[in-house]
Design an enzyme around this catalytic site. Structure first.
Site, short mmCIF file in Angstrom:
data_model
loop_
_atom_site.label_atom_id
_atom_site.label_comp_id
_atom_site.label_asym_id
_atom_site.label_seq_id
_atom_site.Cartn_x
_atom_site.Cartn_y
_atom_site.Cartn_z
CB SER A 135 -0.86 -0.01 1.27
OG SER A 135 -1.48 1.26 1.48
CE1 TYR A 148 -4.07 -1.91 5.75
CE2 TYR A 148 -3.46 0.31 5.08
CZ TYR A 148 -3.83 -0.98 4.75
OH TYR A 148 -3.94 -1.36 3.43
P1 NDP Z 1 -11.67 -6.13 0.78
O1 NDP Z 1 -12.12 -5.94 2.19
O2 NDP Z 1 -12.66 -5.88 -0.30
O3 NDP Z 1 -11.06 -7.59 0.59
C1 NDP Z 1 -10.22 -8.16 1.56
C2 NDP Z 1 -10.09 -9.65 1.31
O4 NDP Z 1 -9.20 -10.20 2.30
C3 NDP Z 1 -11.41 -10.37 1.43
O5 NDP Z 1 -11.53 -11.31 0.39
C4 NDP Z 1 -11.30 -11.08 2.78
O6 NDP Z 1 -11.99 -12.32 2.73
C5 NDP Z 1 -9.79 -11.35 2.85
N1 NDP Z 1 -9.36 -11.57 4.22
C6 NDP Z 1 -9.35 -10.67 5.23
N2 NDP Z 1 -8.94 -11.28 6.36
C7 NDP Z 1 -8.69 -12.58 6.05
C8 NDP Z 1 -8.24 -13.70 6.79
N3 NDP Z 1 -7.96 -13.61 8.10
N4 NDP Z 1 -8.10 -14.88 6.16
C9 NDP Z 1 -8.38 -14.97 4.85
N5 NDP Z 1 -8.79 -13.96 4.07
C10 NDP Z 1 -8.95 -12.77 4.69
O7 NDP Z 1 -10.40 -5.18 0.62
P2 NDP Z 1 -9.41 -4.89 -0.62
O8 NDP Z 1 -9.74 -5.74 -1.77
O9 NDP Z 1 -9.35 -3.44 -0.80
O10 NDP Z 1 -8.02 -5.34 0.04
C11 NDP Z 1 -7.17 -6.32 -0.52
C12 NDP Z 1 -5.74 -5.96 -0.15
O11 NDP Z 1 -5.38 -4.73 -0.76
C13 NDP Z 1 -5.48 -5.80 1.35
O12 NDP Z 1 -4.23 -6.38 1.66
C14 NDP Z 1 -5.41 -4.28 1.53
O13 NDP Z 1 -4.62 -3.90 2.62
C15 NDP Z 1 -4.79 -3.89 0.21
N6 NDP Z 1 -4.98 -2.50 -0.17
C16 NDP Z 1 -6.24 -1.97 -0.32
C17 NDP Z 1 -6.41 -0.64 -0.65
C18 NDP Z 1 -7.76 0.00 -0.76
O14 NDP Z 1 -7.83 1.26 -0.77
N7 NDP Z 1 -8.85 -0.76 -0.88
C19 NDP Z 1 -5.25 0.22 -0.94
C20 NDP Z 1 -3.98 -0.42 -0.74
C21 NDP Z 1 -3.86 -1.73 -0.39
P3 NDP Z 1 -12.90 -12.95 3.88
O15 NDP Z 1 -13.47 -11.80 4.68
O16 NDP Z 1 -13.93 -13.75 3.14
O17 NDP Z 1 -11.97 -13.80 4.65
C1 8X3 Z 2 -5.09 1.43 1.75
C2 8X3 Z 2 -4.83 2.85 1.33
O1 8X3 Z 2 -4.46 5.22 2.18
O2 8X3 Z 2 -6.21 3.89 3.28
O3 8X3 Z 2 -3.90 0.75 1.95
O4 8X3 Z 2 -3.89 3.43 3.68
S1 8X3 Z 2 -4.84 3.87 2.71
#
Ligand code: NDP
Ligand code: 8X3
Length: 248
Positions: A135, A148
């Site tokens: 991120s 985070y």
């Molecule tokens: P979502 O919440 O839409 O998706 C998160 C996914 O992670 C879900 O499929 C969830 O599945 C899974 N997950 C969470 N905890 C667990 C666990 N303990 N075991 C297995 N699976 C798990 O978020 P995003 O798609 O946005 O996030 C995906 C990644 O991208 C993350 O690592 C996030 O930090 C990163 N990211 C996101 C950004 C954003 O702005 N959205 C920006 C930068 C990075 P389930 O709940 O079914 O287990």
């Molecule tokens: C997710 C983006 O800016 O909320 O990693 O940290 S931010």
């Protein structure tokens, strides 16, 4: 033989979009997450387009579950370490230790548990590509986001170190570091508070999961001699963790 891609956290957002995109490229998908119904829906959607998707319902925070579900897999060509979350947004003295545990155990330890198992398989195969979801928080710590940001700083460090560890084994490591992507991320961060989650994207056209999936698809299709080490992706209205131009 078709290539296999394992995507953690494929029940939502970036992971789900990546599973669909890589399936469209012809990968056999192994999709993981904790919500079984969501995994079933994803597998059915991929099947409708003629693709193949196996589902593994487990929690990446458990080393034992990672081993039970992932050790039996024969070969993985691409691993997308995507499962992760932010929980809470408050000053350090107001933080909830359960939120801190969830972020560190998922974003850092879960990624490590999954990688250890899959990297061994890739080393035996003599090739592979690991894509870690970092991120912008991995280099830009911001107020209210200490834990985070720390977890994504860890992903940034781990990605660089594992790239060196796996270099001689012919395993590529790519870190994808998005800014604002509209998924379930903010709903999870604000513990289900829809109004707060929506306010994150007020006046901004954020990236989508599909945008990030497109970048991942590009990175994994590059020729063997070429690797993307680190890719930072943001909405055009964002210049970093501290700068967002919101339209009225
Ligand atoms: P979502 O919440 O839409 O998706 C998160 C996914 O992670 C879900 O499929 C969830 O599945 C899974 N997950 C969470 N905890 C667990 C666990 N303990 N075991 C297995 N699976 C798990 O978020 P995003 O798609 O946005 O996030 C995906 C990644 O991208 C993350 O690592 C996030 O930090 C990163 N990211 C996101 C950004 C954003 O702005 N959205 C920006 C930068 C990075 P389930 O709940 O079914 O287990
Ligand atoms: C997710 C983006 O800016 O909320 O990693 O940290 S931010």
């Amino acid at each position: 033989m078709k290539k296999q891609a394992l995507i953690t956290g494929a029940t939502s957002g970036i992971g789900r979009a990546t599973a669909l995109r890589l399936a469209a490229l012809g990968y056999d998908i192994v999709a993981t997450g904790r919500r079984a119904e969501r995994l079933d829906e994803l597998a059915a959607e991929i099947a409708r387009t003629g693709g193949s998707c196996r589902t593994l319902c487990f929690d990446v925070r458990s080393d034992a579950e990672c081993a039970r579900f992932l050790e039996p897999l024969e070969r993985i060509d691409v691993l997308v370490n995507n499962a992760g979350l932010a929980a809470g947004l408050e000053h350090i003295d107001c933080g909830d230790t359960a939120d801190w545990d969830a972020m560190i155990d998922t974003n850092v330890k879960g990624l490590l548990y999954v990688t250890r198992i899959v990297a061994r398989k890739m080393r035996s195969a003599g090739s592979g590509h690991i894509v870690n979801l970092g991120s912008i928080a991995g280099t830009e710590p911001y107020e209210n986001g200490a834990v985070y940001c720390a977890s994504k700083h860890a992903v940034h460090a781990i990605s660089q170190a594992m790239r060196a560890d796996l270099l001689a084994a012919g395993i590529k490591v790519t870190e994808i570091r998005p800014g604002m992507v509209e998924t379930e991320f903010s709903l999870v961060r604000f513990h289900g508070d829809r109004a707060k989650a929506d306010s994150t994207y007020a006046g901004v056209t954020p990236l989508t999961g599909a945008d990030i999936a497109e970048a991942i698809a590009w990175a994994v299709q590059l020729p063997p001699h070429m690797n993307v080490n680190d890719m930072v992706l943001m909405p055009a209205q964002q210049a970093g963790a501290y700068y967002t131009h919101r339209k009225k």
